[in-house]
Design a protein around this motif. Sequence first.
Motif, PDB file in Angstrom:
ATOM      1  N   GLU A 115       1.789  41.207   4.523  1.00 20.49           N
ATOM      2  CA  GLU A 115       1.360  40.453   3.618  1.00 20.49           C
ATOM      3  C   GLU A 115      -0.049  39.646   4.256  1.00 20.49           C
ATOM      4  O   GLU A 115      -0.985  39.310   3.445  1.00 20.49           O
ATOM      5  CB  GLU A 115       2.366  39.308   3.470  1.00 20.49           C
TER       6      GLU A 115
ATOM      7  N   SER B 163      -3.689  39.911   1.927  1.00 19.92           N
ATOM      8  CA  SER B 163      -4.096  38.606   1.566  1.00 19.92           C
ATOM      9  C   SER B 163      -5.597  38.113   2.292  1.00 19.92           C
ATOM     10  O   SER B 163      -6.315  37.656   1.803  1.00 19.92           O
ATOM     11  CB  SER B 163      -3.374  37.515   1.717  1.00 19.92           C
TER      12      SER B 163
ATOM     13  N   ALA C 199      -2.581  39.045  -4.704  1.00 16.23           N
ATOM     14  CA  ALA C 199      -1.873  38.161  -6.006  1.00 16.23           C
ATOM     15  C   ALA C 199      -1.410  39.143  -7.036  1.00 16.23           C
ATOM     16  O   ALA C 199      -0.336  38.985  -7.721  1.00 16.23           O
ATOM     17  CB  ALA C 199      -2.957  37.279  -6.750  1.00 16.23           C
TER      18      ALA C 199
ATOM     19  N   GLY D 184       1.881  40.288  -6.504  1.00 19.41           N
ATOM     20  CA  GLY D 184       3.077  39.303  -6.472  1.00 19.41           C
ATOM     21  C   GLY D 184       3.193  38.373  -5.293  1.00 19.41           C
ATOM     22  O   GLY D 184       4.243  37.734  -5.117  1.00 19.41           O
ATOM     23  N   LEU D 185       2.140  38.453  -4.375  1.00 17.27           N
ATOM     24  CA  LEU D 185       2.144  37.965  -3.213  1.00 17.27           C
ATOM     25  C   LEU D 185       1.996  36.323  -3.454  1.00 17.27           C
ATOM     26  O   LEU D 185       0.999  36.073  -4.121  1.00 17.27           O
ATOM     27  CB  LEU D 185       1.425  38.422  -1.945  1.00 17.27           C
ATOM     28  N   PRO D 186       2.629  35.426  -2.726  1.00 16.86           N
ATOM     29  CA  PRO D 186       2.191  33.888  -3.105  1.00 16.86           C
ATOM     30  C   PRO D 186       0.918  33.462  -2.116  1.00 16.86           C
ATOM     31  O   PRO D 186       1.375  33.078  -1.191  1.00 16.86           O
ATOM     32  CB  PRO D 186       3.633  33.298  -2.561  1.00 16.86           C
ATOM     33  N   THR D 187      -0.228  33.787  -2.593  1.00 15.22           N
ATOM     34  CA  THR D 187      -1.386  33.882  -1.944  1.00 15.22           C
ATOM     35  C   THR D 187      -1.624  32.259  -1.569  1.00 15.22           C
ATOM     36  O   THR D 187      -2.143  32.059  -0.370  1.00 15.22           O
ATOM     37  CB  THR D 187      -2.551  34.409  -2.574  1.00 15.22           C
ATOM     38  N   LYS D 188      -1.183  31.432  -2.180  1.00 11.53           N
ATOM     39  CA  LYS D 188      -1.652  30.128  -1.793  1.00 11.53           C
ATOM     40  C   LYS D 188      -0.608  29.559  -0.577  1.00 11.53           C
ATOM     41  O   LYS D 188      -1.223  29.018   0.252  1.00 11.53           O
ATOM     42  CB  LYS D 188      -1.161  29.161  -3.165  1.00 11.53           C
ATOM     43  N   TRP D 189       0.731  30.047  -0.664  1.00 10.52           N
ATOM     44  CA  TRP D 189       1.394  29.576   0.203  1.00 10.52           C
ATOM     45  C   TRP D 189       1.096  30.441   1.708  1.00 10.52           C
ATOM     46  O   TRP D 189       1.415  30.015   2.730  1.00 10.52           O
ATOM     47  CB  TRP D 189       3.078  29.936  -0.080  1.00 10.52           C
TER      48      TRP D 189
END
Length: 276
Positions: free
Chosen positions: A147, A151, A159, A162-167
């Motif tokens: 991950e 990123s 993104a 579906g990876l939570p890039t912000k987190w």
Amino acid sequence: MNYEFLQRAFVTSVIVGIICGIIGSFIILRGMALMGDAISHAILPGVAISYMLGINYFYGAVFFGILTAVGIGVVSQHSRIKNDASIGIVFTAFFALGIILIGKAQTATDLTQILFGNVLAVRSSDMIITIIIGIIIIMCVVIFYKELLVSTFDETLAASYGLPTKWIHYGIMLLLTLATVASLQTVGVVLVVAMLITPASTAYLLTNRFSVMIVLSSFFGALSSVIGLYISFQYNLSSGAVIVIAATIIFIIVFIFSPKQGVLFKALRTRKIRVH
């Protein structure tokens, strides 16, 4: 190694070199060098408050480090202010607050060590905290390596997966804060950004593979820490400054003699092409 304080200094400096190398690899590839500088300075008021309250500086430093990362994100995401400007606003405000609190604190000597580092004065509790932080950072990188890799190189692609890039971004900020806190006794607030950037930049000149870069960066960070520790003890010099100078000298050597990216070999290849 016959002295207990040198044993603690050796273990602490090696671990700091390793974790700074790991986090530094992500920092320079994500273009977040200024963020590393910001967090390293912004934790100063947390350190000062911790000393004034008589608690371990770890808690105050981590709190202000997280507060800095969140504050920068809030300013840049909810206004027209760009990320670099928001970094400048938040970290200078916290750094200024730290300077004021240092003036009010009674433990000026200890706070001077936090600013510039003194690994020879590291305590057993500090060494244990550094070891715990090192384990946490290494485990997080190993578990979430894929991950973090995706990123780091292409946030849009991450993104779309579906990876939570912000987190993920805030997770790296948390790891960066922990690495900075672990480095306080070794190189201090002022010089910690050098340990985050220089070993990773050295490794970046030697390889195109990210996994190899992390390993090399950790090695160069640990090597410069050991060299700096030895020289600072032998000649009674500031440990943090000597460690940074050692890391810089290693970078200069690689910068000149790197087989692919080195200035010397590039000049030789250019001359060969001109001759042909």
